[in-house]
Design a protein around this motif. Structure first.
Motif, mmCIF file in Angstrom:
data_model
loop_
_atom_site.group_PDB
_atom_site.id
_atom_site.type_symbol
_atom_site.label_atom_id
_atom_site.label_comp_id
_atom_site.label_asym_id
_atom_site.label_seq_id
_atom_site.Cartn_x
_atom_site.Cartn_y
_atom_site.Cartn_z
ATOM 1 N N UNK A 33 0.825 -1.210 0.000
ATOM 2 C CA UNK A 33 0.000 0.000 0.000
ATOM 3 C C UNK A 33 0.861 1.263 0.000
ATOM 4 N N UNK A 36 2.223 2.619 3.311
ATOM 5 C CA UNK A 36 2.979 1.709 4.183
ATOM 6 C C UNK A 36 4.360 2.312 4.437
ATOM 7 N N UNK A 41 6.422 0.588 10.441
ATOM 8 C CA UNK A 41 6.151 -0.618 9.667
ATOM 9 C C UNK A 41 4.655 -0.940 9.690
ATOM 10 N N UNK A 42 3.856 -0.062 9.152
ATOM 11 C CA UNK A 42 2.415 -0.261 9.054
ATOM 12 C C UNK A 42 1.835 0.730 8.053
ATOM 13 N N UNK A 43 0.544 0.545 7.734
ATOM 14 C CA UNK A 43 -0.112 1.384 6.736
ATOM 15 C C UNK A 43 -0.527 2.699 7.407
ATOM 16 N N UNK B 131 2.583 -8.976 9.869
ATOM 17 C CA UNK B 131 2.307 -8.188 8.666
ATOM 18 C C UNK B 131 2.263 -6.678 8.912
ATOM 19 N N UNK B 132 2.527 -6.245 10.125
ATOM 20 C CA UNK B 132 2.451 -4.802 10.399
ATOM 21 C C UNK B 132 1.026 -4.299 10.427
ATOM 22 N N UNK B 133 0.100 -5.100 10.974
ATOM 23 C CA UNK B 133 -1.299 -4.679 11.036
ATOM 24 C C UNK B 133 -1.643 -4.039 12.370
ATOM 25 N N UNK B 135 0.043 -1.532 15.597
ATOM 26 C CA UNK B 135 1.166 -0.611 15.738
ATOM 27 C C UNK B 135 0.870 0.414 16.822
ATOM 28 N N UNK B 145 -4.954 -2.170 12.256
ATOM 29 C CA UNK B 145 -5.394 -1.936 10.884
ATOM 30 C C UNK B 145 -6.171 -3.177 10.452
ATOM 31 N N UNK B 148 -5.811 -4.877 7.122
ATOM 32 C CA UNK B 148 -4.523 -5.499 6.838
ATOM 33 C C UNK B 148 -4.300 -6.747 7.684
#
Lengths: 157, 244
Positions: A33, A36, A41-43, B131-133, B135, B145, B148
């Motif tokens: 995305x 990102x 390290x996230x959207x 997965x960095x969902x 944070x 998120x 995600x």
């Protein structure tokens, strides 16, 4: 050129490797995305999406902007710091559209008892009664005005 | 057009001021929320909690929390005189509809402990997400998120406070967001708004005018499981040593 005479297979392999890397870069470009890594390290866009969710409780400031009479009455009583929606429920819809969405009057038999039913587990200083003994079924608001509950403050309104 | 030296000297500063405002652009119409100005946490005052369950109901209504799952819940501790190490803890339906009554003259002590996501600064849950969902946002709120999230539930296991669950319909992780959609609009959280005794207070640790600073200085305040070094930002006043 003599030293590369038998190295053709190595160049073909290196070519494949470069090609695979390019494919990886192209796929990565489309799959990851845009936001990102904006903050970590996230959207990054997820923060805005969560912040944009609708609210259900309007908050006491919204109530007080119209119901200033109740706010004034409440500010002098024991319930001064009990916010409106703690008893009246979620009323953002009413705050948005006060005419067509009107809140229901809460049932004091349930509502008052929820906080003020005596139990040894509650903090000692908190006003508690046994509803049966205290009023034997007479509704609370007969004696206590919920917005300013001291008995001498008057009965139901 | 002839401009005399006198006029030129008058016009120069005026032009400079005009150019300054062009460079600055149109000023913002509304004061925008700036993440870098906040560092969110919460204060829970055990001595004020009456276990009414208003926070639990408000949280469910505000955040569409499915029945049987909780973003916040209230526990009642009973530390009896002979088993100080092993308190009895109950939380029937998260304390949503209150608690069963207790005997007139009980042995030991009772108290209520509201629980929620501790908004850890060094949160174990965000570290394990593959997965960095999930944070820690720049303003200290620990968020998910959900677009995600895979629903692998590593974070559910990693949270030492048991604050996360897998949403039964969305099949992704869910938990308290500290009402992020409210605090970014200048409101307080649904639980703080609806707490009748003020046992819960939203705290902005970056705001020097927030009463939290004075409170932390003058009271004996703890966080849950400090030995886990999670950097929890939900502070408990008057917390009994038996609370886990």
């Amino acid at each position: 050129m003599n030293q590369f005479k038998d190295a053709g297979h190595l160049f073909r392999f290196a070519g494949l490797f470069v090609l695979a890397f390019l494919v990886f870069l192209v796929v990565r470009h489309f799959v990851v995305p845009k936001s990102f890594g904006e903050y970590g390290h996230y959207r990054g866009a997820a923060i805005g999406e969560i912040a944009a969710l609708p609210i259900h409780y309007a908050g006491h400031q919204a109530c007080e902007s119209c119901h200033s009479d109740v706010a004034d009455l409440k500010s002098h009583g024991k319930h001064a710091h009990v916010n409106c929606e703690a008893c009246h429920g979620a009323l953002e819809k009413h705050a948005e559209d006060p005419t067509s969405v009107t809140p229901k009057l809460p049932d004091t038999a349930v509502l008052c008892a929820r906080c003020h039913t005596a139990t040894a587990a509650k903090p000692k200083g908190f006003p508690q009664v046994d509803p049966e003994q205290h009023s034997s079924g007479v509704p609370c608001q007969t004696c206590h005005q919920p917005h300013s509950p001291a008995v001498d403050a008057g009965g139901a309104k | 057009m002839n401009i005399s030296r006198r006029h030129f000297l008058i016009l120069m500063p005026a032009a400079a001021v005009a150019w300054e405002s062009v460079l600055a652009g149109t000023p913002e119409q509304a004061p925008n929320y700036k993440m870098s100005d906040h560092w969110w946490g919460m204060l829970v005052d055990i001595s004020k909690c009456i276990g009414c369950g208003n926070c639990v109901r408000a949280c469910q209504a505000e955040n569409n929390v499915p029945d049987g799952h909780f973003r916040t819940w209230v526990e009642r501790y009973h530390v009896d005189d002979y088993h100080l190490e092993n308190p009895q803890v109950i939380s029937p339906d998260g304390g949503k509809e209150g608690f069963p009554s207790v005997a007139e003259d009980p042995n030991g002590k009772f108290f209520y402990v509201p629980k929620l996501c501790n908004q850890c600064a060094d949160s174990p849950c965000t570290q394990v997400c593959p997965v960095g969902a999930t944070f820690v946002a720049p303003d200290g709120a620990v968020l998910i998120d959900q677009a995600y999230c895979l629903g692998c539930a590593y974070c559910v296991q990693a949270c030492p406070y048991g604050c996360r669950y897998i949403h039964p319909e969305k099949k992704v992780a869910d938990k308290c967001t500290l009402c992020y959609h409210r605090i970014t609009k200048g409101l307080t959280t649904a639980c703080c708004e609806n707490c009748p005794t003020g046992a819960r207070q939203l705290a902005d640790l970056k705001n020097p005018k927030d009463p939290i600073h004075e409170f932390l200085r003058t009271h004996n305040v703890q966080v849950l499981k400090p030995q886990m070094a999670t950097g929890a930002k939900v502070f408990y006043n008057d917390l009994d040593g038996s609370v886990r």
